[in-house]
Design a protein around this motif. Structure first.
Motif, PDB file in Angstrom:
ATOM      1  N   GLY A  94     -47.372 -15.615   2.813  1.00  0.00           N
ATOM      2  CA  GLY A  94     -46.378 -15.098   1.881  1.00  0.00           C
ATOM      3  C   GLY A  94     -46.957 -15.051   0.480  1.00  0.00           C
ATOM      4  N   ASP A  95     -46.231 -15.662  -0.473  1.00  0.00           N
ATOM      5  CA  ASP A  95     -46.697 -15.664  -1.861  1.00  0.00           C
ATOM      6  C   ASP A  95     -47.351 -16.979  -2.266  1.00  0.00           C
ATOM      7  OD1 ASP A  95     -44.430 -17.214  -1.740  1.00  0.00           O
ATOM      8  OD2 ASP A  95     -43.408 -16.284  -3.452  1.00  0.00           O
ATOM      9  N   THR A  96     -47.709 -17.802  -1.269  1.00  0.00           N
ATOM     10  CA  THR A  96     -48.178 -19.157  -1.555  1.00  0.00           C
ATOM     11  C   THR A  96     -49.598 -19.361  -1.049  1.00  0.00           C
ATOM     12  OG1 THR A  96     -45.903 -19.938  -1.344  1.00  0.00           O
ATOM     13  CG2 THR A  96     -47.644 -21.600  -1.276  1.00  0.00           C
ATOM     14  N   PRO A  97     -50.518 -19.831  -1.902  1.00  0.00           N
ATOM     15  CA  PRO A  97     -51.904 -20.051  -1.479  1.00  0.00           C
ATOM     16  C   PRO A  97     -52.020 -21.254  -0.554  1.00  0.00           C
ATOM     17  CG  PRO A  97     -51.605 -20.781  -3.748  1.00  0.00           C
ATOM     18  CD  PRO A  97     -50.328 -20.125  -3.347  1.00  0.00           C
TER      19      PRO A  97
ATOM     20  N   PHE B 113     -42.204 -18.715  -0.246  1.00  0.00           N
ATOM     21  CA  PHE B 113     -42.669 -19.436   0.948  1.00  0.00           C
ATOM     22  C   PHE B 113     -42.682 -20.944   0.696  1.00  0.00           C
ATOM     23  CE2 PHE B 113     -45.861 -21.169   3.874  1.00  0.00           C
ATOM     24  CZ  PHE B 113     -45.303 -20.736   5.077  1.00  0.00           C
ATOM     25  N   PHE B 114     -43.045 -21.370  -0.494  1.00  0.00           N
ATOM     26  CA  PHE B 114     -42.998 -22.794  -0.835  1.00  0.00           C
ATOM     27  C   PHE B 114     -41.557 -23.304  -0.753  1.00  0.00           C
ATOM     28  CE2 PHE B 114     -43.796 -26.177  -4.292  1.00  0.00           C
ATOM     29  CZ  PHE B 114     -44.253 -27.093  -3.372  1.00  0.00           C
ATOM     30  N   ASP B 115     -40.592 -22.517  -1.217  1.00  0.00           N
ATOM     31  CA  ASP B 115     -39.180 -22.882  -1.084  1.00  0.00           C
ATOM     32  C   ASP B 115     -38.813 -23.042   0.391  1.00  0.00           C
ATOM     33  OD1 ASP B 115     -38.976 -22.659  -3.807  1.00  0.00           O
ATOM     34  OD2 ASP B 115     -37.889 -20.750  -3.787  1.00  0.00           O
ATOM     35  N   HIS B 116     -39.294 -22.127   1.218  1.00  0.00           N
ATOM     36  CA  HIS B 116     -39.018 -22.179   2.658  1.00  0.00           C
ATOM     37  C   HIS B 116     -39.550 -23.476   3.263  1.00  0.00           C
ATOM     38  CE1 HIS B 116     -38.497 -21.039   6.773  1.00  0.00           C
ATOM     39  NE2 HIS B 116     -39.775 -20.743   6.990  1.00  0.00           N
ATOM     40  N   MET B 117     -40.720 -23.900   2.828  1.00  0.00           N
ATOM     41  CA  MET B 117     -41.295 -25.138   3.343  1.00  0.00           C
ATOM     42  C   MET B 117     -40.530 -26.373   2.832  1.00  0.00           C
ATOM     43  SD  MET B 117     -43.719 -24.283   5.404  1.00  0.00           S
ATOM     44  CE  MET B 117     -42.533 -23.002   5.837  1.00  0.00           C
ATOM     45  N   LEU B 118     -40.251 -26.395   1.530  1.00  0.00           N
ATOM     46  CA  LEU B 118     -39.514 -27.536   0.971  1.00  0.00           C
ATOM     47  C   LEU B 118     -38.125 -27.662   1.577  1.00  0.00           C
ATOM     48  CD1 LEU B 118     -40.469 -27.217  -2.819  1.00  0.00           C
ATOM     49  CD2 LEU B 118     -41.196 -29.027  -1.250  1.00  0.00           C
ATOM     50  N   SER B 119     -37.546 -26.542   1.980  1.00  0.00           N
ATOM     51  CA  SER B 119     -36.206 -26.559   2.569  1.00  0.00           C
ATOM     52  C   SER B 119     -36.190 -27.204   3.953  1.00  0.00           C
ATOM     53  CB  SER B 119     -35.644 -25.135   2.660  1.00  0.00           C
ATOM     54  OG  SER B 119     -35.471 -24.581   1.367  1.00  0.00           O
ATOM     55  N   GLN B 120     -37.369 -27.412   4.541  1.00  0.00           N
ATOM     56  CA  GLN B 120     -37.433 -28.148   5.811  1.00  0.00           C
ATOM     57  C   GLN B 120     -37.093 -29.626   5.603  1.00  0.00           C
ATOM     58  OE1 GLN B 120     -37.925 -26.253   8.529  1.00  0.00           O
ATOM     59  NE2 GLN B 120     -38.143 -24.573   7.047  1.00  0.00           N
TER      60      GLN B 120
END
Length: 372
Positions: free
Chosen positions: A306-309, A215-222
């Motif tokens: 997801g997997d991110t706090p 999920f952090f990857d998904h956010m950084l990919s923005q």
């Protein structure tokens, strides 16, 4: 560390005649596009140096009084267009002398072979293989003022390795240096994480995000999509412990890369965005003014997305703010926590896009104080 441009004269700035001596005003003719290209380059953070071989200058074959009128006229013309060199280095020896001061020798330039200068990201600009070999010997890159197909025939394998650009158009050189200047690479290794980040503010590179947290990857990919940048961000972290070190250290490395890529900040818009994300509203205000102030007002109702706090997102942006040395104020409201934080990342990316935008026709510093 200061980046340097080692710029050749004959054949690069002014045309080189058949006898290879510009010993009269009649022979002085500028290479097409050199003046405008150099003028653009002068607005970057590179330290410009003139480095030239002048065979036998001061001897009977090339008297001093035939060299200086044309040389000084060249400098005067360039100065009138805003082009000046920090220093001039002219070697007077003949090729047969094999002098260490003669290009591609480095003896004239040892002052720049220290930790004060970033030679890895510096360039030699010239039109000959000896200029490219100087780059090899200095440990920097080369820009060759020749067509690519010509460069392929005149350079050996080692010289090809340091060649960053081959073109016969000064406009290409100026654009390349403007774009390259806004690129930064950060490698950060600690006991908890090993991170490699590359940022290109003008979107000229590859994009890959892999932190081990999906999920952090998904956010950084923005960021690359909405900020118009390219982002390579790979992290191997101690996720078996928890997510803290990975997210914090990625934010620190990313912020450092963004700050470095901004360079002098000349010509940037500096400020930047409010957007809706379905039922959410996200507001991000940003100022690359050099001072650090962070405010966060984003209430979550879930412990994880997801997997991110979710508790780590405040820390991510706080670490980014400190590393970028900026004012960063973030406020968001919404019902869906996925939308809430995605709206924040998109708003941050849009604020970043607006703030880093650079007017290529004006390199004024966006500050009434004269410094950022």
């Amino acid at each position: 560390m200061k980046k340097v441009l080692f710029i050749d004269r004959d054949g690069t700035i002014i045309k080189e005649p058949a006898d290879e001596q510009i010993d009269s005003l009649e022979k002085l003719e500028f290479v097409p596009g050199a003046i405008s290209g150099l003028r653009s380059v002068m607005q970057t953070d590179y330290l410009p140096l003139l480095v030239s071989n002048q065979d036998g200058l001061g001897t009977e074959s090339f008297p001093e009084d035939t060299f200086w009128p044309a040389h000084n006229k060249m400098l005067q013309t360039l100065k009138g267009e805003g082009v000046t060199f920090a220093r001039e280095y002219i070697d007077r020896t003949f090729p047969a002398d094999n002098a260490p001061t003669r290009k591609p020798g480095t003896a004239m330039l040892t002052a720049y072979m220290t930790d004060d200068y970033d030679l890895k990201h510096s360039y030699v600009i010239g039109d000959r293989a000896t200029d490219v070999q100087l780059a090899v010997n200095m440990g920097c890159r080369a820009i060759l003022l020749q067509k690519p197909e010509v460069a392929a025939t005149m350079l050996n394998t080692v010289q090809q390795h340091v060649l960053a650009l081959a073109t016969d158009d000064w406009a290409d050189i100026a654009e390349f240096l403007r774009r390259t200047e806004r690129r930064a690479e950060v490698k950060r290794a600690t006991a908890e994480t090993d991170i490699h980040v590359i940022v290109d503010l003008d979107g000229g590179g590859d994009t890959l995000v892999n932190t081990g947290l999906h999920f952090f990857d998904h956010m950084l990919s923005q960021l690359p999509h909405h900020a118009g940048i390219s982002l390579y961000c790979v992290c191997k972290g101690d996720l078996e412990v928890d997510e803290h070190h990975t997210m914090e250290d990625v934010a620190i490395a990313l912020g450092e890369a963004l700050r470095t890529a901004l360079g002098s900040k000349r010509g940037i818009d500096r400020y930047g965005f409010v957007l809706p994300m379905d039922e959410c509203d996200a507001m991000v205000t940003l100022d690359f003014g050099g001072r650090i102030d962070f405010q966060w007002d984003v209430p979550f109702t879930r412990e994880y997305v997801g997997d991110t706090p979710t508790e780590m997102f405040k820390h991510v942006f706080q670490s980014l703010c400190a590393a970028m040395q900026c004012n960063l104020h973030i406020k968001a409201r919404g019902e869906n926590n996925h939308h809430l934080i995605e709206g924040v990342f998109k708003a941050f990316a849009r604020a970043l896009r607006q703030a880093i935008h650079r007017n290529v026709f004006s390199y004024e510093l966006p500050s009434s104080k004269g410094t950022l």
